[in-house]
Design a protein around this motif. Structure first.
Motif, PDB file in Angstrom:
ATOM      1  N   ALA A  49       0.829  -1.204   0.000  1.00 15.75           N
ATOM      2  CA  ALA A  49       0.000   0.000   0.000  1.00 15.75           C
ATOM      3  C   ALA A  49       0.868   1.260   0.000  1.00 15.75           C
ATOM      4  O   ALA A  49       1.993   1.239   0.515  1.00 15.75           O
ATOM      5  CB  ALA A  49      -0.909  -0.001   1.223  1.00 15.75           C
ATOM      6  N   PRO A  50       0.352   2.353  -0.557  1.00 16.12           N
ATOM      7  CA  PRO A  50       1.136   3.599  -0.572  1.00 16.12           C
ATOM      8  C   PRO A  50       1.617   4.032   0.816  1.00 16.12           C
ATOM      9  O   PRO A  50       2.723   4.550   0.944  1.00 16.12           O
ATOM     10  CB  PRO A  50       0.155   4.618  -1.158  1.00 16.12           C
ATOM     11  N   ASP A  51       0.819   3.772   1.859  1.00 17.71           N
ATOM     12  CA  ASP A  51       1.218   4.230   3.193  1.00 17.71           C
ATOM     13  C   ASP A  51       2.397   3.448   3.780  1.00 17.71           C
ATOM     14  O   ASP A  51       2.911   3.796   4.844  1.00 17.71           O
ATOM     15  CB  ASP A  51       0.032   4.213   4.157  1.00 17.71           C
ATOM     16  N   GLN A  52       2.875   2.423   3.092  1.00 20.84           N
ATOM     17  CA  GLN A  52       4.062   1.679   3.532  1.00 20.84           C
ATOM     18  C   GLN A  52       5.352   2.279   2.981  1.00 20.84           C
ATOM     19  O   GLN A  52       6.436   1.853   3.367  1.00 20.84           O
ATOM     20  CB  GLN A  52       3.962   0.226   3.080  1.00 20.84           C
ATOM     21  N   ASN A  77       4.461  -9.644  17.692  1.00 23.69           N
ATOM     22  CA  ASN A  77       5.557  -9.096  16.882  1.00 23.69           C
ATOM     23  C   ASN A  77       5.288  -7.632  16.513  1.00 23.69           C
ATOM     24  O   ASN A  77       6.002  -7.047  15.716  1.00 23.69           O
ATOM     25  CB  ASN A  77       5.677  -9.959  15.619  1.00 23.69           C
ATOM     26  N   ARG A  78       4.284  -7.046  17.141  1.00 24.70           N
ATOM     27  CA  ARG A  78       3.841  -5.689  16.811  1.00 24.70           C
ATOM     28  C   ARG A  78       4.907  -4.628  17.076  1.00 24.70           C
ATOM     29  O   ARG A  78       4.871  -3.553  16.486  1.00 24.70           O
ATOM     30  CB  ARG A  78       2.581  -5.385  17.616  1.00 24.70           C
ATOM     31  N   GLY A 105      12.788   6.131   7.742  1.00 22.88           N
ATOM     32  CA  GLY A 105      12.080   4.884   7.999  1.00 22.88           C
ATOM     33  C   GLY A 105      12.147   4.488   9.467  1.00 22.88           C
ATOM     34  O   GLY A 105      11.154   4.035  10.040  1.00 22.88           O
ATOM     35  N   CYS A 106      13.305   4.665  10.070  1.00 18.48           N
ATOM     36  CA  CYS A 106      13.464   4.354  11.498  1.00 18.48           C
ATOM     37  C   CYS A 106      12.612   5.283  12.348  1.00 18.48           C
ATOM     38  O   CYS A 106      11.963   4.849  13.308  1.00 18.48           O
ATOM     39  CB  CYS A 106      14.936   4.444  11.891  1.00 18.48           C
ATOM     40  N   GLU A 111       7.735   6.101  15.613  1.00 22.20           N
ATOM     41  CA  GLU A 111       6.473   6.819  15.829  1.00 22.20           C
ATOM     42  C   GLU A 111       5.279   5.874  15.817  1.00 22.20           C
ATOM     43  O   GLU A 111       4.245   6.176  16.407  1.00 22.20           O
ATOM     44  CB  GLU A 111       6.304   7.912  14.770  1.00 22.20           C
ATOM     45  N   GLN A 112       5.409   4.736  15.174  1.00 22.05           N
ATOM     46  CA  GLN A 112       4.351   3.713  15.156  1.00 22.05           C
ATOM     47  C   GLN A 112       4.434   2.796  16.376  1.00 22.05           C
ATOM     48  O   GLN A 112       3.658   1.849  16.493  1.00 22.05           O
ATOM     49  CB  GLN A 112       4.450   2.874  13.881  1.00 22.05           C
ATOM     50  N   GLY A 113       5.393   3.054  17.269  1.00 26.36           N
ATOM     51  CA  GLY A 113       5.528   2.268  18.482  1.00 26.36           C
ATOM     52  C   GLY A 113       6.528   1.132  18.406  1.00 26.36           C
ATOM     53  O   GLY A 113       6.628   0.337  19.348  1.00 26.36           O
ATOM     54  N   ALA A 114       7.262   1.036  17.318  1.00 25.07           N
ATOM     55  CA  ALA A 114       8.243  -0.045  17.181  1.00 25.07           C
ATOM     56  C   ALA A 114       9.449   0.193  18.092  1.00 25.07           C
ATOM     57  O   ALA A 114       9.876   1.330  18.288  1.00 25.07           O
ATOM     58  CB  ALA A 114       8.700  -0.180  15.734  1.00 25.07           C
ATOM     59  N   ARG A 115       9.976  -0.894  18.624  1.00 22.44           N
ATOM     60  CA  ARG A 115      11.177  -0.849  19.464  1.00 22.44           C
ATOM     61  C   ARG A 115      12.426  -1.270  18.705  1.00 22.44           C
ATOM     62  O   ARG A 115      13.536  -1.030  19.137  1.00 22.44           O
ATOM     63  CB  ARG A 115      11.009  -1.769  20.668  1.00 22.44           C
ATOM     64  N   ARG A 116      12.222  -1.972  17.568  1.00 23.14           N
ATOM     65  CA  ARG A 116      13.355  -2.407  16.759  1.00 23.14           C
ATOM     66  C   ARG A 116      12.935  -2.487  15.305  1.00 23.14           C
ATOM     67  O   ARG A 116      11.765  -2.601  14.983  1.00 23.14           O
ATOM     68  CB  ARG A 116      13.973  -3.708  17.256  1.00 23.14           C
ATOM     69  N   ILE A 117      13.949  -2.427  14.442  1.00 24.55           N
ATOM     70  CA  ILE A 117      13.705  -2.512  13.013  1.00 24.55           C
ATOM     71  C   ILE A 117      14.710  -3.497  12.429  1.00 24.55           C
ATOM     72  O   ILE A 117      15.870  -3.522  12.851  1.00 24.55           O
ATOM     73  CB  ILE A 117      13.775  -1.119  12.339  1.00 24.55           C
ATOM     74  N   THR A 118      14.237  -4.329  11.516  1.00 19.38           N
ATOM     75  CA  THR A 118      15.071  -5.378  10.950  1.00 19.38           C
ATOM     76  C   THR A 118      15.090  -5.247   9.429  1.00 19.38           C
ATOM     77  O   THR A 118      14.306  -4.494   8.846  1.00 19.38           O
ATOM     78  CB  THR A 118      14.551  -6.776  11.342  1.00 19.38           C
ATOM     79  N   LEU A 119      15.966  -6.019   8.814  1.00 19.54           N
ATOM     80  CA  LEU A 119      16.029  -6.070   7.362  1.00 19.54           C
ATOM     81  C   LEU A 119      16.812  -7.293   6.950  1.00 19.54           C
ATOM     82  O   LEU A 119      17.502  -7.918   7.764  1.00 19.54           O
ATOM     83  CB  LEU A 119      16.678  -4.801   6.779  1.00 19.54           C
TER      84      LEU A 119
END
Length: 165
Positions: A49-52, A77-78, A105-106, A111-119
Motif C-alpha cells: 500500500a502507498p502508506d508503507q 511481533n507488533r 524509515g526508522c 512513531e508507530q511504536g516499534a522498538r526495533r527494526i530489521t532487514l
C-alpha cells in the motif's frame, strides 16, 4: 546536495507510475532475488500500500524510496518493523539519499511504536551493508547460500537496529 533540497514524504496513489519506473530502473541482481519487474508493472497492490512507502524527492522527482512494514501480522511481533525495500536512482546515489531514507524509515517505525527494526540484505551487496552499518544496524544472523542468483549462491544477511532512545 543540501539536505533542505531533499524532501522525504509518504507515497500517494498518484506516485505509482514514477515509483514503478524507479523500481524497474534500480533493479539489480546485487539487491534483488526476484526477476526484474516488467515494464508497466505497478508497485501498489493489496500487500504493498502507498502508506508503507516513504519517498525521497529532489526537484519534484522521486529519486528513492523505502518500504517499512510489520514483519508479521502477529500481535506478539507488533513492536518490530522491517525494511522490505530500499532504492535510490543512479543519478542520486552518493548524495545521502539512502541514509536519509533509512533514518526517516526508522523515525516512522519509532512513531508507530516499534522498538526495533530489521532487514534482510544479500551478502554480496556491500554498498547496502555499509549503508545499514553506518545507520546503526548490526548483523544478527546469516543464512548461507540461501539464494541462487545469476548462477551464484548468495548468503541472506539479517540485520537489526534498536529504536529505543
Amino acid at each position: 546536495m543540501r539536505h533542505e533540497d531533499l524532501i522525504i514524504r509518504p507515497a500517494r496513489t498518484e506516485d505509482e507510475k514514477e515509483l514503478s519506473e524507479l523500481n524497474r530502473a534500480a533493479w539489480s541482481w546485487q539487491s534483488d532475488v526476484a526477476p526484474q519487474p516488467a515494464e508497466g508493472d505497478g508497485v501498489f497492490d493489496e500487500r504493498h500500500a502507498p502508506d508503507q512507502f516513504l519517498l525521497a524527492l529532489l526537484d519534484d522527482r522521486i529519486v528513492g524510496y523505502i518500504r517499512v512494514v510489520p514483519p508479521t501480522p502477529l500481535a506478539s511481533n507488533r513492536h518490530v518493523r522491517q525494511i522490505q525495500g530500499l532504492a535510490v536512482s543512479s543519478a542520486a546515489r552518493g548524495r545521502g539519499v539512502g541514509r536519509a531514507l533509512v533514518e526517516a524509515g526508522c523515525t516512522a517505525a519509532r512513531e508507530q511504536g516499534a522498538r526495533r527494526i530489521t532487514l534482510r540484505v544479500l551478502g554480496h551487496n556491500a554498498p547496502a551493508r555499509r549503508l545499514y552499518e553506518a545507520c546503526g544496524f548490526v548483523v544478527e544472523g546469516s543464512l548461507t547460500e540461501e539464494f541462487l542468483i545469476d548462477g551464484r549462491y548468495v548468503d541472506d544477511i539479517w540485520m537489526a537496529r534498536s529504536l529505543v532512545l
